[in-house]
Scaffold this motif. Structure first.
Motif, mmCIF file in Angstrom:
data_model
loop_
_atom_site.group_PDB
_atom_site.id
_atom_site.type_symbol
_atom_site.label_atom_id
_atom_site.label_comp_id
_atom_site.label_asym_id
_atom_site.label_seq_id
_atom_site.Cartn_x
_atom_site.Cartn_y
_atom_site.Cartn_z
ATOM 1 N N SER A 1 -6.212 -7.997 22.558
ATOM 2 C CA SER A 1 -7.542 -8.012 21.926
ATOM 3 C C SER A 1 -7.759 -6.744 21.105
ATOM 4 C CB SER A 1 -8.647 -8.183 22.976
ATOM 5 O OG SER A 1 -8.800 -7.005 23.748
ATOM 6 N N LYS A 2 -7.217 -5.610 21.574
ATOM 7 C CA LYS A 2 -7.341 -4.363 20.799
ATOM 8 C C LYS A 2 -6.509 -4.469 19.519
ATOM 9 C CE LYS A 2 -9.182 -0.836 21.967
ATOM 10 N NZ LYS A 2 -10.568 -0.320 21.785
ATOM 11 N N MET A 3 -5.354 -5.132 19.597
ATOM 12 C CA MET A 3 -4.548 -5.327 18.382
ATOM 13 C C MET A 3 -5.304 -6.192 17.385
ATOM 14 S SD MET A 3 -0.945 -7.338 17.886
ATOM 15 C CE MET A 3 -1.748 -8.918 18.025
ATOM 16 N N GLU A 4 -5.920 -7.279 17.863
ATOM 17 C CA GLU A 4 -6.677 -8.154 16.959
ATOM 18 C C GLU A 4 -7.851 -7.392 16.335
ATOM 19 O OE1 GLU A 4 -5.812 -11.003 15.853
ATOM 20 O OE2 GLU A 4 -4.154 -11.359 17.230
ATOM 21 N N GLY A 5 -8.488 -6.548 17.150
ATOM 22 C CA GLY A 5 -9.602 -5.732 16.630
ATOM 23 C C GLY A 5 -9.110 -4.802 15.537
ATOM 24 N N GLU A 6 -7.972 -4.164 15.783
ATOM 25 C CA GLU A 6 -7.391 -3.235 14.799
ATOM 26 C C GLU A 6 -7.013 -3.983 13.507
ATOM 27 O OE1 GLU A 6 -4.511 -0.234 16.360
ATOM 28 O OE2 GLU A 6 -3.335 -0.802 14.604
ATOM 29 N N LEU A 7 -6.404 -5.161 13.659
ATOM 30 C CA LEU A 7 -6.012 -5.937 12.472
ATOM 31 C C LEU A 7 -7.239 -6.341 11.649
ATOM 32 C CD1 LEU A 7 -3.182 -8.156 14.010
ATOM 33 C CD2 LEU A 7 -2.911 -6.325 12.314
ATOM 34 N N LEU A 8 -8.317 -6.624 12.374
ATOM 35 C CA LEU A 8 -9.554 -6.993 11.670
ATOM 36 C C LEU A 8 -10.118 -5.801 10.894
ATOM 37 C CD1 LEU A 8 -11.254 -9.564 11.455
ATOM 38 C CD2 LEU A 8 -12.684 -8.683 13.311
ATOM 39 N N VAL A 9 -10.019 -4.615 11.473
ATOM 40 C CA VAL A 9 -10.477 -3.410 10.752
ATOM 41 C C VAL A 9 -9.632 -3.237 9.487
ATOM 42 C CG1 VAL A 9 -10.792 -0.904 10.870
ATOM 43 C CG2 VAL A 9 -11.281 -2.302 12.886
ATOM 44 N N LEU A 10 -8.318 -3.430 9.617
ATOM 45 C CA LEU A 10 -7.435 -3.289 8.440
ATOM 46 C C LEU A 10 -7.806 -4.324 7.365
ATOM 47 C CD1 LEU A 10 -4.024 -2.634 10.260
ATOM 48 C CD2 LEU A 10 -5.380 -0.975 8.952
ATOM 49 N N GLU A 11 -8.167 -5.524 7.823
ATOM 50 C CA GLU A 11 -8.572 -6.574 6.866
ATOM 51 C C GLU A 11 -9.873 -6.173 6.154
ATOM 52 O OE1 GLU A 11 -8.394 -10.543 8.605
ATOM 53 O OE2 GLU A 11 -10.034 -11.127 7.257
ATOM 54 N N TYR A 12 -10.810 -5.615 6.895
ATOM 55 C CA TYR A 12 -12.079 -5.175 6.288
ATOM 56 C C TYR A 12 -11.836 -4.029 5.297
ATOM 57 C CZ TYR A 12 -15.744 -7.890 8.603
ATOM 58 O OH TYR A 12 -16.593 -8.901 8.987
ATOM 59 N N ILE A 13 -10.859 -3.181 5.599
ATOM 60 C CA ILE A 13 -10.535 -2.080 4.680
ATOM 61 C C ILE A 13 -10.009 -2.681 3.371
ATOM 62 C CG2 ILE A 13 -8.963 -0.135 4.260
ATOM 63 C CD1 ILE A 13 -8.987 0.328 7.372
ATOM 64 N N GLN A 14 -9.087 -3.635 3.512
ATOM 65 C CA GLN A 14 -8.442 -4.191 2.312
ATOM 66 C C GLN A 14 -9.355 -5.117 1.525
ATOM 67 O OE1 GLN A 14 -4.912 -5.784 4.104
ATOM 68 N NE2 GLN A 14 -4.071 -3.717 4.327
ATOM 69 N N LYS A 15 -10.042 -6.010 2.234
ATOM 70 C CA LYS A 15 -10.795 -7.047 1.527
ATOM 71 C C LYS A 15 -12.236 -6.674 1.235
ATOM 72 C CE LYS A 15 -7.951 -10.886 2.983
ATOM 73 N NZ LYS A 15 -7.767 -11.859 4.032
ATOM 74 N N LYS A 16 -12.827 -5.800 2.057
ATOM 75 C CA LYS A 16 -14.251 -5.508 1.888
ATOM 76 C C LYS A 16 -14.507 -4.031 1.608
ATOM 77 C CE LYS A 16 -15.521 -9.374 4.781
ATOM 78 N NZ LYS A 16 -16.659 -10.149 5.224
ATOM 79 N N ASN A 17 -13.436 -3.285 1.388
ATOM 80 C CA ASN A 17 -13.558 -1.849 1.091
ATOM 81 C C ASN A 17 -14.301 -1.056 2.152
ATOM 82 O OD1 ASN A 17 -12.129 -1.886 -1.308
ATOM 83 N ND2 ASN A 17 -13.936 -2.651 -2.419
ATOM 84 N N LEU A 18 -14.177 -1.462 3.398
ATOM 85 C CA LEU A 18 -14.791 -0.665 4.459
ATOM 86 C C LEU A 18 -14.040 0.673 4.532
ATOM 87 C CD1 LEU A 18 -16.857 -0.739 6.930
ATOM 88 C CD2 LEU A 18 -14.847 -1.219 8.337
ATOM 89 N N PRO A 19 -14.752 1.791 4.418
ATOM 90 C CA PRO A 19 -14.053 3.091 4.455
ATOM 91 C C PRO A 19 -13.711 3.488 5.890
ATOM 92 C CG PRO A 19 -16.397 3.420 4.068
ATOM 93 C CD PRO A 19 -16.215 1.934 4.222
ATOM 94 N N ALA A 20 -12.702 2.840 6.437
ATOM 95 C CA ALA A 20 -12.432 3.014 7.873
ATOM 96 C C ALA A 20 -11.156 3.802 8.148
ATOM 97 C CB ALA A 20 -12.350 1.652 8.557
ATOM 98 N N VAL A 21 -11.141 4.434 9.308
ATOM 99 C CA VAL A 21 -9.973 5.163 9.827
ATOM 100 C C VAL A 21 -9.792 4.689 11.274
ATOM 101 C CG1 VAL A 21 -9.091 7.446 10.478
ATOM 102 C CG2 VAL A 21 -10.469 7.190 8.399
#
Ligand SMILES: NC(=O)c1ccc[n+]([C@@H]2O[C@H](COP(=O)([O-])OP(=O)(O)OC[C@H]3O[C@@H](n4cnc5c(N)ncnc54)[C@H](OP(=O)(O)O)[C@@H]3O)[C@@H](O)[C@H]2O)c1
Length: 352
Positions: A166-186
């Motif tokens: 579940s933590k991996m899926e959460g991390e992958l979702l953050v990466l998707e938001y960075i790429q597709k929605k320009n979320l400025p995430a680290v």
């Protein structure tokens, strides 16, 4: 601002007071998980640094400590998107540290609801409010057992249980938001965290103190820990170093250890002898699987479960050089010193 719980507790004057007291008005940040171990230490550190700290806490949680430290409390639950409305308003940086982590004997969906969907709901709020940085807490557990230690950030995902998955899926979702929605995430991935307030390693200390500790397996498996204060420094760097959006950092102590060295260090600190007998680990693992299967339908925390048994079985050692190079991260507390401080806290609390 109101949320669906209608219990937004804003302690008036705090923001003005903090600016006046420090003479150094800092940004407003939102912290999730501050009623827990890591988030609590981190939120208190932010207050010390002069930040205005807003905390997301579930409705039933006791927040007296956080209020006394000058934090603003917003009541909400990551699994309820309506309850998060407005929580990131006026916020510069979101530190998302909350997770379903310590629970066992609950349906797997529970981990997904908090660690994946909950992260998504919070990211949606962060985007709506235009936050400048979203710092996401993952775990080295997304890489599970490490075949070629020490693992670097870009080594493959290999989660070994439903929490890690579940933590991996959460991390992958953050990466998707960075790429597709320009979320400025680290993203940061802590190794095993110890320090005052942690209950996860308490069992080791208790069993060693009572002379009941048994080593299962060879004890030569690799283990990697971080002392909470070092981790807190690293999290702050993830929120403040410029130009690192989209990056993942492993945050851990200097070097790794073997499980045997880890327990021997605790035994030395507690001045207790350790049994030299090693027991086979597989019967314990099978017992864990059995108790999980029996307890889950009744939502009972199993006395033994595989996630904990695997500490005796799997190599977990990580390379922290990327965090050192890019963030300027440098762990300062040695394993022995960290364990001494942790033991002192357990004793103070009369837990051992
Ligand atoms: N501890 C470790 O060794 C370790 C290692 C690697 C990664 N991590 C990661 O580090 C983070 C913190 O771990 P920790 O050990 O400090 O955990 P913890 O003490 O169990 O704290 C978890 C926090 O998350 C909050 N939370 C859980 N479900 C929530 C929900 N539905 N809505 C809002 N808040 C919720 C809890 O709130 P309540 O107080 O209301 O329950 C608590 O404040 C987690 O993301 C974990 O995955 C931990």
């Amino acid at each position: 601002m109101q949320n669906t719980f209608g219990k937004l507790e804003v302690y008036q004057g705090i923001e003005i007071l903090q600016g006046d007291m420090t003479g150094n008005m800092k940004k407003k940040v939102l912290v999730t998980g501050a009623t827990g171990f890591t988030g609590g230490h981190f939120a208190h550190r932010l207050i010390k640094e002069g930040y205005m700290v807003r905390v997301l806490a579930r409705p039933e949680e006791d927040v007296k400590n956080l209020v006394a430290a000058g934090m603003e409390i917003v009541r909400g639950d990551l699994t309820n998107p309506d309850s998060l409305k407005g929580t990131a308003e006026g916020v510069h940086t979101v530190y998302h540290i909350a997770a379903a982590f310590r629970e066992e004997g609950v349906p797997k969906q529970f981990f997904w609801d908090v660690n994946v969907k909950g992260t998504q709901h919070l990211m949606d709020e962060a985007l709506k409010s235009g936050v400048k940085r979203f710092v996401h807490c993952s775990t080295v557990g997304v890489q599970g057992e490490i075949k070629h230690p020490p693992a670097k950030e870009d080594d493959p995902y290999n989660p070994g249980d439903h929490y890690q998955a579940s933590k991996m899926e959460g991390e992958l979702l953050v990466l998707e938001y960075i790429q597709k929605k320009n979320l400025p995430a680290v993203i940061f991935r802590p190794v095993g965290i110890h320090g005052p307030g942690d209950m996860r390693f308490l069992k080791f200390f208790k069993y060693i103190q009572n002379g009941k500790f048994h080593m299962f397996g060879s004890g030569q498996v690799l283990y990697h820990l971080t002392y909470i204060d070092d981790l807190v420094n690293g999290i702050l760097l993830c929120g403040t170093v410029q130009g690192i959006e989209g990056e993942i950092f492993t945050l851990g102590g200097e070097g790794n250890t073997t499980l045997s060295d880890f327990v021997e260090t605790i035994a030395k600190i507690l001045n207790k002898p350790l049994s030299k007998i090693h027991y086979p680990v597989w019967p314990l693992w099978v017992a864990g699987a059995f108790f999980e299967a029996v307890c889950r339908p009744f939502r009972i925390h199993p006395p033994i479960y595989r996630r904990r048994v695997e500490i005796f079985m799997k190599d977990r050692a990580f390379d922290i050089s990327k965090a050192k190079r890019i963030l300027g991260y440098q762990p300062k507390v040695s394993l022995e010193e960290g364990l001494k401080r942790t033991a002192a806290w357990y004793m103070e609390q009369k837990m051992i």
